[in-house]
Design a protein around this motif. Structure first.
Motif, mmCIF file in Angstrom:
data_model
loop_
_atom_site.group_PDB
_atom_site.id
_atom_site.type_symbol
_atom_site.label_atom_id
_atom_site.label_comp_id
_atom_site.label_asym_id
_atom_site.label_seq_id
_atom_site.Cartn_x
_atom_site.Cartn_y
_atom_site.Cartn_z
ATOM 1 N N GLN A 200 0.889 -1.049 -0.008
ATOM 2 C CA GLN A 200 0.018 -0.091 0.038
ATOM 3 C C GLN A 200 0.656 1.393 -0.034
ATOM 4 N N LEU A 201 1.868 1.385 0.892
ATOM 5 C CA LEU A 201 2.470 2.565 0.864
ATOM 6 C C LEU A 201 3.595 2.829 -0.313
ATOM 7 N N ALA A 202 4.048 1.637 -1.052
ATOM 8 C CA ALA A 202 4.615 1.619 -2.557
ATOM 9 C C ALA A 202 3.964 2.274 -3.381
ATOM 10 N N LYS A 203 2.407 1.802 -3.202
ATOM 11 C CA LYS A 203 1.658 2.398 -4.332
ATOM 12 C C LYS A 203 1.228 3.703 -4.161
ATOM 13 N N LEU A 204 1.183 4.177 -2.874
ATOM 14 C CA LEU A 204 0.740 5.482 -2.488
ATOM 15 C C LEU A 204 2.161 6.445 -2.815
ATOM 16 N N ARG A 205 3.303 6.060 -2.703
ATOM 17 C CA ARG A 205 4.536 6.712 -3.103
ATOM 18 C C ARG A 205 4.739 6.816 -4.736
ATOM 19 N N ARG A 206 4.111 5.933 -5.281
ATOM 20 C CA ARG A 206 4.063 5.927 -6.630
ATOM 21 C C ARG A 206 3.269 6.946 -7.495
ATOM 22 N N ASP A 207 1.731 6.931 -6.807
ATOM 23 C CA ASP A 207 0.947 7.771 -7.145
ATOM 24 C C ASP A 207 1.393 9.499 -6.786
ATOM 25 N N PHE A 208 2.067 9.528 -5.624
ATOM 26 C CA PHE A 208 2.454 10.614 -5.222
ATOM 27 C C PHE A 208 3.645 11.303 -6.112
ATOM 28 N N THR A 209 4.399 10.428 -6.579
ATOM 29 C CA THR A 209 5.524 10.900 -7.443
ATOM 30 C C THR A 209 5.285 10.980 -9.007
ATOM 31 N N ALA A 210 4.125 10.263 -9.198
ATOM 32 C CA ALA A 210 3.613 10.531 -10.716
ATOM 33 C C ALA A 210 2.908 12.152 -10.694
ATOM 34 N N ILE A 211 2.239 12.267 -9.606
ATOM 35 C CA ILE A 211 1.815 13.742 -9.560
ATOM 36 C C ILE A 211 2.733 14.742 -9.635
ATOM 37 N N VAL A 212 3.855 14.679 -8.868
ATOM 38 C CA VAL A 212 4.996 15.633 -8.898
ATOM 39 C C VAL A 212 5.779 15.939 -10.060
ATOM 40 N N ASP A 213 6.028 14.459 -10.692
ATOM 41 C CA ASP A 213 6.456 14.721 -12.165
ATOM 42 C C ASP A 213 5.380 15.502 -13.336
ATOM 43 N N GLU A 214 4.389 15.055 -12.988
ATOM 44 C CA GLU A 214 3.322 15.694 -14.075
ATOM 45 C C GLU A 214 3.305 17.299 -13.479
ATOM 46 N N LEU A 215 3.193 17.531 -12.481
ATOM 47 C CA LEU A 215 3.342 19.025 -12.099
ATOM 48 C C LEU A 215 4.377 19.830 -12.515
ATOM 49 N N PRO A 227 -4.856 28.980 -9.200
ATOM 50 C CA PRO A 227 -5.075 28.123 -7.872
ATOM 51 C C PRO A 227 -4.906 27.064 -7.940
ATOM 52 N N PHE A 228 -4.797 26.174 -9.129
ATOM 53 C CA PHE A 228 -4.723 24.820 -9.187
ATOM 54 C C PHE A 228 -3.077 24.578 -8.644
ATOM 55 N N LEU A 229 -2.131 25.169 -9.392
ATOM 56 C CA LEU A 229 -0.739 25.280 -9.130
ATOM 57 C C LEU A 229 -0.415 25.504 -7.856
ATOM 58 N N ARG A 230 -1.082 26.571 -7.206
ATOM 59 C CA ARG A 230 -0.724 26.864 -5.881
ATOM 60 C C ARG A 230 -1.407 25.865 -4.681
ATOM 61 N N ALA A 231 -2.443 25.366 -5.001
ATOM 62 C CA ALA A 231 -2.749 24.275 -4.219
ATOM 63 C C ALA A 231 -2.184 22.984 -4.248
ATOM 64 N N ALA A 232 -1.704 22.520 -5.429
ATOM 65 C CA ALA A 232 -0.989 21.434 -5.789
ATOM 66 C C ALA A 232 0.389 21.453 -5.216
ATOM 67 N N ASN A 233 1.067 22.509 -5.290
ATOM 68 C CA ASN A 233 2.492 22.760 -4.806
ATOM 69 C C ASN A 233 2.319 22.597 -3.227
ATOM 70 N N ALA A 234 1.338 23.269 -2.541
ATOM 71 C CA ALA A 234 1.417 23.143 -0.936
ATOM 72 C C ALA A 234 0.868 21.761 -0.677
ATOM 73 N N PHE A 235 0.281 21.144 -1.624
ATOM 74 C CA PHE A 235 -0.212 19.584 -1.214
ATOM 75 C C PHE A 235 1.182 18.791 -1.222
ATOM 76 N N VAL A 236 2.100 18.960 -2.276
ATOM 77 C CA VAL A 236 3.196 17.971 -2.243
ATOM 78 C C VAL A 236 4.180 18.701 -1.369
ATOM 79 N N ALA A 237 4.385 19.902 -1.085
ATOM 80 C CA ALA A 237 5.390 20.159 -0.109
ATOM 81 C C ALA A 237 4.979 19.591 1.490
ATOM 82 N N GLU A 238 3.806 19.645 1.685
ATOM 83 C CA GLU A 238 3.215 19.100 2.955
ATOM 84 C C GLU A 238 3.212 17.712 2.959
ATOM 85 N N LYS A 239 2.858 16.841 2.184
ATOM 86 C CA LYS A 239 2.719 15.407 1.963
ATOM 87 C C LYS A 239 4.042 14.637 1.955
#
Length: 356
Positions: A200-215, A227-239
């Motif tokens: 589960q953790l490996a899948k979550l990390r893959r999904d998260f990394t895919a978002i970061v790469d696409e961003l 607004p999307f860019l600001r919210a997404a960057n804040a989410f990535v930094a926190e999580k």
């Protein structure tokens, strides 16, 4: 296809009006839509093949139906696929972390309980002594220094000649303390699958990394104040920090579990969390049954439910005995008999008076 058409039409019926919806998507107001709706929208986005088919069919006088119009309009929202993908992950991230974090804490607590329980150590030493007594004189099995954990499972089936007392009952009789109090988390730990948590953790990390790469790819094409860019960057930094901490916790817990198994078996056994903790969970369960039987036996004694005080005021009689310093010498059975005898005498006197 009809199937896709119907799916998009049903999904669209659950959404706000088009103008309001597209405003929500552009503002990335992720509090306005439910997570399931976002998931359905993402799955309903037109594929490249479907878009090509629609464009090929367009000609003067050709009017697209509402589902096709809606699908094409969605694609005009900047980075719509990435928006919905990020939106969906943001909505489910905390729940997915909760599916991993608390079970790890349960395993950690159970490991420490197994290693620190004085009652468990005493019980295991009694089992070893019991086994050596049974196997006395046996060159192969006598004078053993230890035993496999699976041996504990045989204690519940080994009975005396009268088929009344099990080997577990005999060993537990010589133990003090309560396993149920000292091992409260082993039953829950037996239901935890560490390999599944790792997956589960490996899948979550893959999904998260895919978002970061696409961003990172999409950022240059979006306005800095989107607004999307600001919210997404804040989410990535926190999580990102939270994910790293969860990974460290999982590695630490897994190592603690492996060390606990090695400590308990001297490296002679290979166990998963469910097979390892199930052994101790069953042990705790049988200790609870033993305690329940003993409690029932106490309730069934001759003094249970009888008055201990004598006379017309039993409570006053007890208080008088306590004040006289006789409480520590109180024989419950004798007091119960005395109270019963006095009641019988009083009843006889009343009957005698009535006769007179």
């Amino acid at each position: 296809s009809n199937q896709r058409y119907n799916a998009i039409a049903i999904m669209r019926s659950r959404l706000p009006r088009d103008e309001e919806l597209f405003g929500i998507l552009r503002r990335f107001d992720y509090t306005k839509l439910e997570r399931q709706v976002v998931h359905e929208m993402r799955n309903s986005l037109l594929t490249d093949e479907e878009v090509a088919m629609i464009r090929e069919s367009q000609a003067p006088g050709v009017v697209l139906d509402k589902s096709e119009q809606f699908g094409m309009a969605l694609l005009e929202v900047p980075c719509i696929r990435l928006r919905l993908q990020c939106w969906e992950l943001m909505g489910e991230f905390d729940d997915r972390v909760t599916d991993i974090g608390p079970p790890l804490l349960v395993v950690e607590k159970a490991c420490r309980e197994v290693r620190d329980s004085a009652a468990l150590k005493q019980f295991l030493s009694v089992v070893l002594t019991f086994g050596n007594i049974l196997n006395a004189g046996n060159q192969a099995r006598g004078r053993a220094d230890g035993f496999n954990l699976e041996t504990l499972g045989t204690l519940y089936d080994m009975r005396d000649t009268a088929n009344q007392v099990t080997a577990f009952d005999m060993c537990a009789t010589y133990c003090r303390g309560s396993l149920s109090n000292e091992l409260p988390h082993v039953a829950d730990a037996a239901n935890v699958d560490m390999k599944d948590l790792q997956a589960q953790l490996a899948k979550l990390r893959r999904d998260f990394t895919a978002i970061v790469d696409e961003l990172n790819k999409a950022a240059p094409a979006l306005p800095p104040d989107d607004p999307f860019l600001r919210a997404a960057n804040a989410f990535v930094a926190e999580k990102r920090t939270e994910l790293d901490a969860l990974k460290n916790t999982l590695d630490h817990t897994n190592q603690l579990f492996q060390d606990t198994v090695k400590w308990m078996t001297l490296g002679a056994g290979t166990y998963t969390t469910d097979t390892f903790f199930s052994i101790f969970s069953k042990l705790v369960e049988n200790f609870k049954k033993k305690e329940a039987r003993e409690a029932r036996a106490v309730r069934q004694t001759s003094t249970y439910g009888k008055k201990l005080g004598a006379g017309a005021d039993p409570m006053g009689d007890l208080i008088a005995k306590i004040k006289a310093g006789k409480a520590h010498k109180m024989n419950l059975a004798a007091m119960a008999g005395e109270a019963q005898q006095q009641q019988q005498q009083q009843q006889q006197q009343q009957e005698h008076q009535q006769q007179e």
